[in-house]
Scaffold this active site. Structure first.
Site, PDB file in Angstrom:
ATOM      1  CG  ASN A 186      -3.843  -2.000   3.455  1.00 20.06           C
ATOM      2  OD1 ASN A 186      -4.694  -1.303   3.984  1.00 20.06           O
ATOM      3  ND2 ASN A 186      -3.459  -1.839   2.199  1.00 20.06           N
ATOM      4  NE  ARG A 245      -1.035 -16.815  -7.241  1.00 18.90           N
ATOM      5  CZ  ARG A 245      -0.792 -16.967  -8.537  1.00 18.90           C
ATOM      6  NH1 ARG A 245      -0.285 -15.970  -9.236  1.00 18.90           N
ATOM      7  NH2 ARG A 245      -1.059 -18.099  -9.149  1.00 18.90           N
ATOM      8  CG  ASN A 264      -9.501  -8.325  -1.053  1.00 16.98           C
ATOM      9  OD1 ASN A 264      -8.298  -8.275  -0.809  1.00 16.98           O
ATOM     10  ND2 ASN A 264     -10.003  -7.873  -2.194  1.00 16.98           N
ATOM     11  CG  HIS A 302     -10.502  -3.932  -4.928  1.00 15.34           C
ATOM     12  ND1 HIS A 302      -9.590  -4.679  -5.664  1.00 15.34           N
ATOM     13  CD2 HIS A 302     -11.057  -3.058  -5.795  1.00 15.34           C
ATOM     14  CE1 HIS A 302      -9.610  -4.261  -6.919  1.00 15.34           C
ATOM     15  NE2 HIS A 302     -10.489  -3.281  -7.024  1.00 15.34           N
ATOM     16  CG  ASP A 311     -18.068 -14.094  -3.946  1.00 17.69           C
ATOM     17  OD1 ASP A 311     -17.157 -13.688  -4.699  1.00 17.69           O
ATOM     18  OD2 ASP A 311     -19.236 -13.694  -4.010  1.00 17.69           O
ATOM     19  CB  VAL A 345     -12.103 -11.464  -9.864  1.00 11.49           C
ATOM     20  CG1 VAL A 345     -10.993 -10.434  -9.672  1.00 11.49           C
ATOM     21  CG2 VAL A 345     -11.501 -12.795 -10.291  1.00 11.49           C
TER      22      VAL A 345
HETATM   23  C1  GAR Z   1      -3.635  -2.179  -1.384  1.00  8.34           C
HETATM   24  O1  GAR Z   1      -3.963  -0.902  -1.855  1.00  8.34           O
HETATM   25  C2  GAR Z   1      -4.758  -3.157  -1.638  1.00  8.34           C
HETATM   26  O2  GAR Z   1      -6.023  -2.569  -1.613  1.00  8.34           O
HETATM   27  C3  GAR Z   1      -4.433  -3.641  -3.019  1.00  8.34           C
HETATM   28  O3  GAR Z   1      -3.050  -3.774  -3.031  1.00  8.34           O
HETATM   29  C4  GAR Z   1      -2.481  -2.779  -2.184  1.00  8.34           C
HETATM   30  C5  GAR Z   1      -1.458  -3.438  -1.306  1.00  8.34           C
HETATM   31  O4  GAR Z   1      -0.732  -2.476  -0.598  1.00  8.34           O
HETATM   32  N1  GAR Z   1      -5.108  -4.859  -3.292  1.00  8.34           N
HETATM   33  C6  GAR Z   1      -5.607  -5.184  -4.494  1.00  8.34           C
HETATM   34  O5  GAR Z   1      -5.490  -4.475  -5.467  1.00  8.34           O
HETATM   35  C7  GAR Z   1      -6.332  -6.511  -4.537  1.00  8.34           C
HETATM   36  N2  GAR Z   1      -7.133  -6.616  -5.705  1.00  8.34           N
HETATM   37  P1  GAR Z   1       0.074  -2.896   0.706  1.00  8.34           P
HETATM   38  O6  GAR Z   1       0.922  -4.138   0.343  1.00  8.34           O
HETATM   39  O7  GAR Z   1       0.956  -1.720   0.958  1.00  8.34           O
HETATM   40  O8  GAR Z   1      -0.901  -3.169   1.791  1.00  8.34           O
END
Ligand code: GAR
Length: 198
Positions: free
Chosen positions: A13, A88, A104, A106, A138, A141
Site C-alpha cells: 500500500n 499497532r 487507515n 483495512h 479513533d 479497533v
Molecule cells: C493491508 O492489506 C492492510 O489492509 C492490512 O495489512 C495489509 C498490509 O499490506 N491492514 C490491517 O489488517 C490493519 N488492521 P502491505 O504492507 O502490503 O500494505
C-alpha cells in the site's frame, strides 16, 4: 499536505502511494516520511528506494506512551497520518495530537471482520464477499468513521492469502484516491490547524 505513512510489513500500500505521487496523482499530498515499528519491514526499503525519509521505531521494550511520543516526534511536520498495514493499536495520546487526521486501510467491509487476519476471518465465516475499508482512526479497533469501501468477491477455492491479494489490488486503487480527495479538500476531515498544545 505533508503525509506521514506508518507501516509494519511488506508495504504494497505504501508502494501504491509512492507510485501515485510519482505519477502526479496524489494532488496536493506529498509523502514526507515513512515510519515503521518493525525495523525489518520491507516497506522501509521501498521508502528509501523512492528517496523518502524512512525511520524505524521499534516498539519492543518501549511503554506504549513512550513509543507514541517517538512517533509524534518523527511526524512533527505531518498534517495527515496514513496507516498502511500498521499493526499497532494507537491510543488517544497519539490520536488527539492529530485531531481526527489519521486514516487507515483495512482488508474487510467494516464493521465486518475487524482486527487481525480479516481475510482469514472472511473465509472462515463463509462470506460471499469481503472488501476494503478506508476509515478515520479513533480509539476503537477498526471502528472509526468510514470514508469509502469497495467490495471484493470471495471466489471458490479462495484461501485467506488469495482473497487478501484480491483485496489488496482494490486497496492499491482506493487508498491513493482517498488521500488525494482529502488533500484536494473533497473529503473534509478535522481542521488542519495547529496541533493541540501538549
Ligand atoms: C493491508 O492489506 C492492510 O489492509 C492490512 O495489512 C495489509 C498490509 O499490506 N491492514 C490491517 O489488517 C490493519 N488492521 P502491505 O504492507 O502490503 O500494505
Amino acid at each position: 499536505m505533508n503525509l506521514g505513512v506508518l507501516v509494519s510489513g511488506t508495504g504494497t500500500n505504501l508502494q501504491a502511494l509512492l507510485d501515485a505521487e510519482a505519477r502526479g496523482e496524489l494532488g496536493a499530498a506529498r509523502i514526507a516520511i515513512v515510519i515503521s515499528n518493525n525495523p525489518g519491514a520491507a516497506a522501509l526499503a521501498r521508502a528509501t528506494a523512492a528517496g523518502k525519509p524512512a525511520l524505524a521505531i521499534d516498539h519492543r521494550g518501549l511503554a506504549r506512551m513512550a513509543f507514541e511520543d517517538l512517533l509524534i516526534a518523527g511526524l512533527r511536520e505531518v498534517e495527515l497520518v496514513v496507516l498502511a498495514g500498521f499493526m499497532r493499536v494507537l491510543t488517544p495520546h497519539f490520536l488527539d495530537r492529530f485531531a481526527g487526521r489519521v486514516i487507515n486501510t483495512h482488508p474487510s467491509l467494516l464493521p465486518a471482520f475487524p482486527g487481525m487476519d480479516a481475510p482469514g476471518q472472511a473465509i472462515a465465516a463463509g462470506a460471499k464477499e469481503s472488501g476494503v475499508t478506508v476509515h478515520v482512526v479513533d480509539a476503537s479497533v477498526d471502528g472509526g468513521p468510514v470514508l469509502a469501501q469497495v467490495a471484493v468477491p470471495v471466489v471458490a477455492g479462495d484461501t485467506a492469502e488469495t482473497l487478501h491479494l484480491r483485496i489488496q489490488a482494490a486497496e492499491h486503487v482506493l487508498l491513493p484516491r482517498i488521500v488525494r480527495e482529502i488533500a484536494d479538500g473533497r473529503i473534509v476531515l478535522a481542521s488542519p490547524g495547529p496541533p493541540r498544545a501538549e
